[in-house]
Design a protein around this motif. Structure first.
Motif, PDB file in Angstrom:
ATOM      1  N   LYS A  13       1.014  -0.908   0.243  1.00 51.47           N
ATOM      2  CA  LYS A  13       0.336   0.398  -0.116  1.00 51.47           C
ATOM      3  C   LYS A  13       0.852   1.469   0.293  1.00 51.47           C
ATOM      4  O   LYS A  13       0.506   2.353  -0.813  1.00 51.47           O
ATOM      5  CB  LYS A  13      -0.719  -0.262   1.205  1.00 51.47           C
ATOM      6  N   ARG A  14       1.964   1.473   0.967  1.00 52.04           N
ATOM      7  CA  ARG A  14       2.583   2.633   0.874  1.00 52.04           C
ATOM      8  C   ARG A  14       3.388   2.445  -0.466  1.00 52.04           C
ATOM      9  O   ARG A  14       3.787   3.357  -1.080  1.00 52.04           O
ATOM     10  CB  ARG A  14       3.793   2.107   1.950  1.00 52.04           C
ATOM     11  N   LYS A  15       3.281   1.325  -0.892  1.00 53.19           N
ATOM     12  CA  LYS A  15       4.696   2.037  -2.283  1.00 53.19           C
ATOM     13  C   LYS A  15       4.167   1.822  -2.964  1.00 53.19           C
ATOM     14  O   LYS A  15       4.028   2.844  -4.128  1.00 53.19           O
ATOM     15  CB  LYS A  15       4.870   0.640  -2.251  1.00 53.19           C
ATOM     16  N   ALA A  16       2.370   1.735  -3.200  1.00 52.35           N
ATOM     17  CA  ALA A  16       1.502   2.259  -4.304  1.00 52.35           C
ATOM     18  C   ALA A  16       1.336   3.557  -4.186  1.00 52.35           C
ATOM     19  O   ALA A  16       1.367   4.647  -5.359  1.00 52.35           O
ATOM     20  CB  ALA A  16       0.196   1.378  -4.214  1.00 52.35           C
ATOM     21  N   GLN A  17       1.428   4.226  -3.331  1.00 48.42           N
ATOM     22  CA  GLN A  17       1.253   5.463  -2.838  1.00 48.42           C
ATOM     23  C   GLN A  17       2.548   6.113  -3.561  1.00 48.42           C
ATOM     24  O   GLN A  17       2.135   7.866  -3.725  1.00 48.42           O
ATOM     25  CB  GLN A  17       0.417   5.118  -1.275  1.00 48.42           C
ATOM     26  N   TRP A  18       3.763   6.200  -3.073  1.00 50.54           N
ATOM     27  CA  TRP A  18       4.520   6.596  -3.274  1.00 50.54           C
ATOM     28  C   TRP A  18       4.899   6.547  -5.308  1.00 50.54           C
ATOM     29  O   TRP A  18       5.286   8.189  -5.199  1.00 50.54           O
ATOM     30  CB  TRP A  18       5.331   5.877  -2.916  1.00 50.54           C
ATOM     31  N   LEU A  19       4.406   5.399  -5.869  1.00 46.90           N
ATOM     32  CA  LEU A  19       4.909   5.353  -7.282  1.00 46.90           C
ATOM     33  C   LEU A  19       3.593   7.000  -7.546  1.00 46.90           C
ATOM     34  O   LEU A  19       3.384   7.159  -8.532  1.00 46.90           O
ATOM     35  CB  LEU A  19       4.010   4.120  -7.794  1.00 46.90           C
ATOM     36  N   LYS A  43       4.939   9.310  -7.060  1.00 52.88           N
ATOM     37  CA  LYS A  43       6.172   9.870  -7.854  1.00 52.88           C
ATOM     38  C   LYS A  43       5.991  10.929  -9.469  1.00 52.88           C
ATOM     39  O   LYS A  43       6.284  11.917  -9.866  1.00 52.88           O
ATOM     40  CB  LYS A  43       7.183   9.013  -8.008  1.00 52.88           C
ATOM     41  N   LYS A  44       4.944  10.112 -10.073  1.00 50.11           N
ATOM     42  CA  LYS A  44       4.428  10.250 -11.062  1.00 50.11           C
ATOM     43  C   LYS A  44       3.849  11.187 -10.969  1.00 50.11           C
ATOM     44  O   LYS A  44       3.971  12.004 -12.616  1.00 50.11           O
ATOM     45  CB  LYS A  44       2.848   9.025 -11.975  1.00 50.11           C
ATOM     46  N   HIS A  45       2.842  11.645 -10.454  1.00 50.18           N
ATOM     47  CA  HIS A  45       2.585  13.505 -10.927  1.00 50.18           C
ATOM     48  C   HIS A  45       3.423  14.815 -10.075  1.00 50.18           C
ATOM     49  O   HIS A  45       3.148  15.502 -10.931  1.00 50.18           O
ATOM     50  CB  HIS A  45       1.476  13.130  -9.895  1.00 50.18           C
ATOM     51  N   LEU A  46       5.211  13.827  -9.703  1.00 48.28           N
ATOM     52  CA  LEU A  46       5.668  14.981  -9.807  1.00 48.28           C
ATOM     53  C   LEU A  46       6.079  15.562 -11.098  1.00 48.28           C
ATOM     54  O   LEU A  46       6.507  15.432 -12.018  1.00 48.28           O
ATOM     55  CB  LEU A  46       6.989  14.609  -8.973  1.00 48.28           C
ATOM     56  N   PRO A  47       6.364  17.080 -11.093  1.00 50.46           N
ATOM     57  CA  PRO A  47       6.866  18.522 -12.452  1.00 50.46           C
ATOM     58  C   PRO A  47       8.427  17.191 -12.701  1.00 50.46           C
ATOM     59  O   PRO A  47       8.905  17.289 -11.489  1.00 50.46           O
ATOM     60  CB  PRO A  47       6.810  19.510 -12.080  1.00 50.46           C
TER      61      PRO A  47
END
Length: 45
Positions: free
Chosen positions: A15-21, A24-28
């Motif tokens: 769950k924590r890994k999915a949240q992190w990913l 991460k994808k939405h960072l400019p």
């Protein structure tokens, strides 16, 4: 220790890994410095 200890911790990790990913994808993306890539007008200098 309780039953399913490792399974429970692994589920929490997933769950924590999915949240992190997702975050991460939405960072400019960092912009490249264009001024360093410019060449002088007269390359003979």
């Amino acid at each position: 220790m309780a039953d399913n200890f490792l399974e429970k911790h692994y589920e929490e990790y997933e769950k924590r890994k999915a949240q992190w990913l997702r975050r991460k994808k939405h960072l400019p993306k960092p912009k490249k410095n264009i001024t360093q890539l410019e060449r002088p007008e007269d390359e003979a200098l």
